[in-house]
Design a protein around this motif. Sequence first.
Motif, PDB file in Angstrom:
ATOM      1  N   SER A  99       0.782  -1.288   0.117  1.00 35.89           N
ATOM      2  CA  SER A  99       0.100   0.141   0.172  1.00 35.89           C
ATOM      3  C   SER A  99       0.990   1.259   0.004  1.00 35.89           C
ATOM      4  N   LEU A 100       0.208   2.430  -0.006  1.00 36.20           N
ATOM      5  CA  LEU A 100       0.883   3.637  -0.415  1.00 36.20           C
ATOM      6  C   LEU A 100       1.629   4.161   1.089  1.00 36.20           C
ATOM      7  N   TYR A 105       5.248   0.488   2.072  1.00 36.56           N
ATOM      8  CA  TYR A 105       5.585   0.668   0.443  1.00 36.56           C
ATOM      9  C   TYR A 105       7.039   0.486   0.356  1.00 36.56           C
ATOM     10  N   ALA A 121      -2.450  -4.446  -4.388  1.00 33.79           N
ATOM     11  CA  ALA A 121      -2.162  -3.300  -4.088  1.00 33.79           C
ATOM     12  C   ALA A 121      -3.463  -2.464  -3.330  1.00 33.79           C
ATOM     13  N   CYS A 123      -5.845   0.277  -1.718  1.00 40.82           N
ATOM     14  CA  CYS A 123      -5.938   1.883  -2.054  1.00 40.82           C
ATOM     15  C   CYS A 123      -6.169   2.479  -0.737  1.00 40.82           C
ATOM     16  N   LEU A 143      -0.464   3.951  -7.163  1.00 38.43           N
ATOM     17  CA  LEU A 143       0.130   2.869  -6.894  1.00 38.43           C
ATOM     18  C   LEU A 143       0.542   2.012  -8.293  1.00 38.43           C
ATOM     19  N   LEU A 147       4.450   1.452  -9.161  1.00 34.49           N
ATOM     20  CA  LEU A 147       4.660  -0.111  -9.306  1.00 34.49           C
ATOM     21  C   LEU A 147       5.325  -0.261 -10.633  1.00 34.49           C
ATOM     22  N   VAL A 159      -5.424  -4.418  -7.985  1.00 37.64           N
ATOM     23  CA  VAL A 159      -5.699  -3.455  -7.283  1.00 37.64           C
ATOM     24  C   VAL A 159      -6.928  -3.703  -6.131  1.00 37.64           C
TER      25      VAL A 159
END
Lengths: 264, 210
Positions: A99-100, A105, A121, A123, A143, A147, A159
Amino acid sequence: MIVVGELINTSRRSIAEAVRSGDRERIQAVARAQAEAGAAFIDVNAGTFVEKETDYLLWLVETVQAVTRQPLCLDSPNPAALDKAMAVHQGVPMINSISLEPERYEAMLPLVLDRPCKVVALCMGQTAMPTTAAERMAAADELIGRLTAAGKPVGDIFVDPLIQPVSVDTQMGRAALEAIAGIKGNHPSVNTICGLSNISFGLPERKRINRSFLALAMHAGLDAAILDPTDPQLRASRLTTAMVLGEDPYCEAFIEAYEQGWLA
Amino acid sequence: MSFETLSQTVIKGDMQAAAELTRKALDDGADAQQILDQGLIAAMDVVGRKFAEGAMFVPQMLRSAKTMQQCVEVLKPHFQGAGMTTKGTIILGTVKGDLHDIGKNLVAMMLEGAGFRIVDLGVDVSPAAFVEAVAKENGQIVGMSALLSTTMPAMAETITALTTAGHRETVKIMIGGAPVTADYATSVGADCYAPDAGSAVTEAKRLLDV
């Protein structure tokens, strides 16, 4: 529709007991049942054990792969545990998840680049859970951008728009559906995935809610779902929806299921 | 004076009617604290019990809690002396590195409904921030939530920080969240584990003996 079987998770009491006592047969029976019911990936999660998570995750990988040809979905927020699990895994696993959130990350990125793998991934925002479809789509854009720029093929990215319960906010179902459609519109080659049962938290008759939401999400463009593949009604709903959406040539899978008697 | 009708209206979650009944009770000369205790908190006790029994669900619980909040707003200017009497102050937060807040918010809402004063620190709360809030707000319970196995150790870090700051003797610690278990609570030296919002209320009352 790519099904990730969710049942081997130590947050379920029977699985926690089997893992603690090293009951291989019990775990293998659950793995086989999910594979036979159409799971393309078998999720393994030993997160509730914290300090012993890594050992148990490795044991689960070995135990499940001894009886199924399906690759596993290695499910942990712990990069060290995932690294070791990937090293013993046969074939191409799905990694759940990146994830961010900056720390996560940075720690996860080398893992998902070093070896071939699919990657979920999330959100998640950098500082908060997303609320609107727009927030989810923005996180997805970032993302996917980061990536792929780092070298991850877009087709390996799954996602997850993060499904939140409608019991807490009745607009959460629509927000997730609009996010799925929006993400697929902006990035046709990326995959979308979700943990299905999150939608129904806090309400009765959860399976009914899950079934309705799955049908709507498939129409919105959902490619994969983490769910209980052995639930017969959910399986029937999944097959029927796929057929109605034109994803079952000559209605073969639907008719076959009917002939085998489990659509009734 | 009986507050049965008000209670029923809060349980149903009829916000307008409940606020109206609260105003009427004040006009009829009822004491604000009495309306709070016997009308509103009594209603939320029923809601908590029904929720635990599976006879009420999250949206209904949220609606009742919101209704109660509206009634409390009506009551606020009418409390005598030092203001509203609460069952105690609870510092709540999702631990460092973790952004999940749905469960924590439900717990906050039910504890508030039960008559506790809640200081909600939000998500990604550092051990230092918990310590600071305990000191500043005179917290009697610290409630921590974690949804990830990787952030659970932050619960232990927070407990250590509270001990180092000299608060451990005076503050009770309650933890919860999907991967958290009663065994884990014991292993990190928490006072209790609450698996859901209903049991958080039961446990908080037990911890403070109220």
